[in-house]
Design a protein around this motif. Structure first.
Motif, PDB file in Angstrom:
ATOM      1  N   TYR A 265       0.834  -1.208   0.000  1.00 15.28           N
ATOM      2  CA  TYR A 265       0.000   0.000   0.000  1.00 15.28           C
ATOM      3  C   TYR A 265       0.864   1.251   0.000  1.00 15.28           C
ATOM      4  O   TYR A 265       0.523   2.248  -0.648  1.00 15.28           O
ATOM      5  CB  TYR A 265      -0.940   0.032   1.210  1.00 15.28           C
ATOM      6  N   ALA A 266       1.982   1.226   0.717  1.00  9.31           N
ATOM      7  CA  ALA A 266       2.862   2.396   0.781  1.00  9.31           C
ATOM      8  C   ALA A 266       3.346   2.795  -0.609  1.00  9.31           C
ATOM      9  O   ALA A 266       3.561   3.980  -0.877  1.00  9.31           O
ATOM     10  CB  ALA A 266       4.049   2.099   1.692  1.00  9.31           C
TER      11      ALA A 266
ATOM     12  N   LEU B  52      -5.422  -0.522  -2.440  1.00 12.79           N
ATOM     13  CA  LEU B  52      -5.997  -1.512  -1.520  1.00 12.79           C
ATOM     14  C   LEU B  52      -6.162  -2.866  -2.201  1.00 12.79           C
ATOM     15  O   LEU B  52      -6.049  -3.912  -1.558  1.00 12.79           O
ATOM     16  CB  LEU B  52      -7.338  -1.001  -0.990  1.00 12.79           C
ATOM     17  N   GLY B  53      -6.440  -2.839  -3.506  1.00 16.59           N
ATOM     18  CA  GLY B  53      -6.498  -4.094  -4.247  1.00 16.59           C
ATOM     19  C   GLY B  53      -5.155  -4.790  -4.249  1.00 16.59           C
ATOM     20  O   GLY B  53      -5.064  -6.002  -4.009  1.00 16.59           O
TER      21      GLY B  53
ATOM     22  N   THR C 187       4.672  10.141   6.619  1.00 20.01           N
ATOM     23  CA  THR C 187       4.502   9.477   5.321  1.00 20.01           C
ATOM     24  C   THR C 187       4.299   7.978   5.536  1.00 20.01           C
ATOM     25  O   THR C 187       4.286   7.485   6.670  1.00 20.01           O
ATOM     26  CB  THR C 187       5.739   9.679   4.419  1.00 20.01           C
ATOM     27  N   GLN C 188       4.205   7.254   4.423  1.00 17.11           N
ATOM     28  CA  GLN C 188       4.038   5.806   4.476  1.00 17.11           C
ATOM     29  C   GLN C 188       5.309   5.070   4.892  1.00 17.11           C
ATOM     30  O   GLN C 188       5.274   3.855   5.092  1.00 17.11           O
ATOM     31  CB  GLN C 188       3.565   5.295   3.115  1.00 17.11           C
TER      32      GLN C 188
ATOM     33  N   THR D  56      -0.792   8.626   5.718  1.00 20.93           N
ATOM     34  CA  THR D  56      -0.831   8.150   7.104  1.00 20.93           C
ATOM     35  C   THR D  56      -1.753   6.949   7.317  1.00 20.93           C
ATOM     36  O   THR D  56      -1.829   6.444   8.435  1.00 20.93           O
ATOM     37  CB  THR D  56      -1.283   9.282   8.046  1.00 20.93           C
ATOM     38  N   LEU D  57      -2.452   6.481   6.292  1.00 15.79           N
ATOM     39  CA  LEU D  57      -3.347   5.334   6.464  1.00 15.79           C
ATOM     40  C   LEU D  57      -2.535   4.097   6.825  1.00 15.79           C
ATOM     41  O   LEU D  57      -1.575   3.750   6.143  1.00 15.79           O
ATOM     42  CB  LEU D  57      -4.135   5.083   5.190  1.00 15.79           C
ATOM     43  N   ALA D  58      -2.912   3.412   7.909  1.00 18.16           N
ATOM     44  CA  ALA D  58      -2.246   2.187   8.343  1.00 18.16           C
ATOM     45  C   ALA D  58      -3.088   0.986   7.922  1.00 18.16           C
ATOM     46  O   ALA D  58      -4.197   0.799   8.406  1.00 18.16           O
ATOM     47  CB  ALA D  58      -2.044   2.203   9.858  1.00 18.16           C
TER      48      ALA D  58
END
Length: 562
Positions: free
Chosen positions: A61-62, A302-303, A334-335, A69-71
């Protein structure tokens, strides 16, 4: 749309950014290890599956995601949906293989939607449906963890009598120790999320340190629980048990096509629910820093993360609310923070799994219960009910359907009710009779404002797009007014709120023209938007309108026709 959004910000990455990401990555990993194991067990899978789903998917995902910031990792709602789906499979089917297939199918679903640029699909699941679904899912999750929390074998049926007997037998068998462990863990977690920061602050801890310590509460209880079981030799307490060490192997074991087809509907729903939850969290945090979220790219990201989860022996993943908020509050920029988290979880899976074997399942159940209890939002339900009864009914109907019929069926009923409500509202739009506000050129509803009217003019404003569903309703309203008011010579349809007129509505307007002519009444149009006029010019309506006219505004019509 950039395939690798990471290239947009990595060029300006600084040492300060890395400092924030390093701390956030460590703190999130501390939360994610016990939480990942708990969600793996919640899904009916070995605990290490939750760890596997926390290694490769966040890294993938990163690379592809637009949220900084989504984990990403295992989440409670997806886990309970996996558990319910697995419970309906034949005993000959491996639960782990089925979960891997579900992750793979979820990834395929999201990737296809991304390629088709269906990023707006999240808008088709209304907030009312999502609220009802998450409330019901939270209740199901809490109910599913009671056996681990209290220490009893789940009965075959859900009858209250059998549940009461099972609870009594469980407490007798483990002397109430399991219940005590689970109860203390819940109390400590609730205290950590509410009162611990205040206590630590009064003890002269810096507020940032106090917040970080409070978020480490899940780690504290699993360490304390494992220590208590080991030292106290509490063999009757149900623990995680042997955990397969090492990193996940990249593989995909495909069962029969019949099983794949059976898993497909649930996988699609898991993908959509996870996507909606992830995008909601991403947008909330992105707005705080004026960052943009590309919803189509999020589908692809996400896929890819779910695809990676399937290949690495994990389970369906999404952006978790609690995990993301911890990541953000800990200073993630960041990721890179997610990559650090994934590396640390991988190290735990590789070298430290023997230390996790004595963790009481009651402690993990407490982590799950406290985490999902925050999903139960009674205040929002009451607020929405007061504002709109229809939306309130949708929430309650979705909640009841999920609890009684199951997640897939309940979610389907909620979505169907949303569209039915939308159709009902569109079928009977608000139609206002208008007049001119005195000493101005503005026209408003005669029932809400002191306005000037004329006995020979009828201004009707329809506050909805004109479609097959509501055009006849507008026709009947106009006919009723003409039947009551014999002095009317001109009817002006004010289309300021109309963004489209479909072919069925066009036929109704032509029919209204014919009816008006028979009554020796002229029909006019005003305030037509450009795109609507472009379509009308391709039809015969404007020719048939004569002697009626198209006016730029209601004021212009009044000046000419009064």
């Amino acid at each position: 749309m950039t395939l690798f959004p990471i290239r947009n910000w990595i060029k300006t990455y600084t040492k300060d950014d890395f400092s924030g990401d390093l701390v956030a990555g460590i703190i999130t990993a501390i939360l994610l290890v016990p939480q990942g194991m708990a969600f793996g067990i919640l899904a009916g899978l070995p605990a290490q599956v939750g760890l596997y789903a926390s290694v490769l998917p966040p890294i993938i995902y990163a690379l592809f995601g637009t949220s900084r910031t989504l984990a990403v990792g295992p989440v409670s709602v997806a886990a309970i949906m996996v558990a319910q789906t697995l419970s309906g499979l034949p005993e000959t089917v491996s639960a782990l293989d089925a979960a891997v297939i579900m992750a793979f199918l979820s990834g395929i679903t999201l990737a296809v939607f991304g390629l088709l640029r269906f990023g707006s699909i999240a808008n088709f699941m209304s907030h009312s449906v999502l609220l009802g679904f998450t409330n019901a899912a939270a209740l199901l999750i809490i109910a599913s963890q009671l056996p681990n929390l209290i220490g009893f074998q789940k009965p075959k049926t859900l009858s209250p009598d059998e549940y009461a007997i099972a609870i009594d037998q469980g407490i007798t068998a483990n002397h109430g120790v399991t219940l005590a462990i689970g109860g203390v863990c819940i109390v400590f977690l609730l205290f950590a999320s509410n009162g611990l920061i205040k206590v630590l602050t009064k003890m002269k801890f810096q507020e940032r340190i106090a917040q970080l310590l409070s978020r480490c509460a899940p780690l504290f209880i699993v360490i304390a629980g494992a220590f208590l079981v080991s030292v106290g030799e509490l063999k009757f307490v149900n623990v995680v048990g042997s955990i397969q060490g090492g990193l996940p192997q990249l593989k995909l074991s495909i069962p029969s096509i019949d099983i794949v087809l059976q898993l497909l509907p649930a996988s699609v729903l898991i993908a959509l629910v996870g996507y909606v939850e992830s995008v909601s969290i991403s947008k909330t945090l992105a707005n705080r820093h004026r960052q943009a979220i590309d919803t189509n790219q999020e589908l692809l990201a996400l896929g890819a993360a779910n695809f990676a989860g399937g290949l690495s022996g994990g389970m369906p993943v999404a952006g978790g609310f609690s995990r993301t908020m911890v990541n953000y509050a800990a200073g993630a920029k960041t990721q890179i923070a997610s990559i650090i988290t994934a590396m640390l979880v991988g190290i735990v899976a590789l070298f430290f799994t023997p230390l996790l074997e004595n963790i009481p399942k009651a402690a993990l159940a407490a982590i799950i219960i406290v985490a999902v209890s925050k999903l139960i939002d009674v205040k929002s339900i009451l607020r929405i009910w007061r504002y709109d009864v229809f939306d309130g009914v949708i929430i309650l109907a979705t909640t009841a359907s999920v609890l009684i019929l199951g997640i897939e069926e309940g979610l389907g009923i909620g979505i169907a009710l949303s569209f039915v409500t939308l159709a009902l509202r569109a079928a009977k739009p608000h139609v206002a009779v208008m007049g001119r506000v005195r000493s101005s050129e503005h026209f408003r509803n005669i029932n809400r404002h002191d306005v000037e009217t004329w006995p020979n003019l009828l201004f009707l404003r329809v506050d909805e797009n004109l479609t097959f569903a509501n055009a006849a309703f507008l026709e009947s309203i106009a006919a009723n007014y003409l039947a009551k008011e014999e002095n009317i010579t001109d009817v002006i349809l004010v289309l300021s709120s109309v963004n489209t007129i479909d072919s069925s509505a066009l036929e109704v307007l032509e029919r209204m023209l014919e009816s008006a002519r028979e009554l020796k009444v002229r029909l006019h149009l005003s305030d037509i938007k450009g795109p609507v006029m472009d379509k009308l010019e391709k039809s015969h309506l404007l020719e048939l309108l004569n002697p009626g006219k198209v006016f730029l505004s209601a004021h212009q019509a009044a000046e000419e026709l009064k």
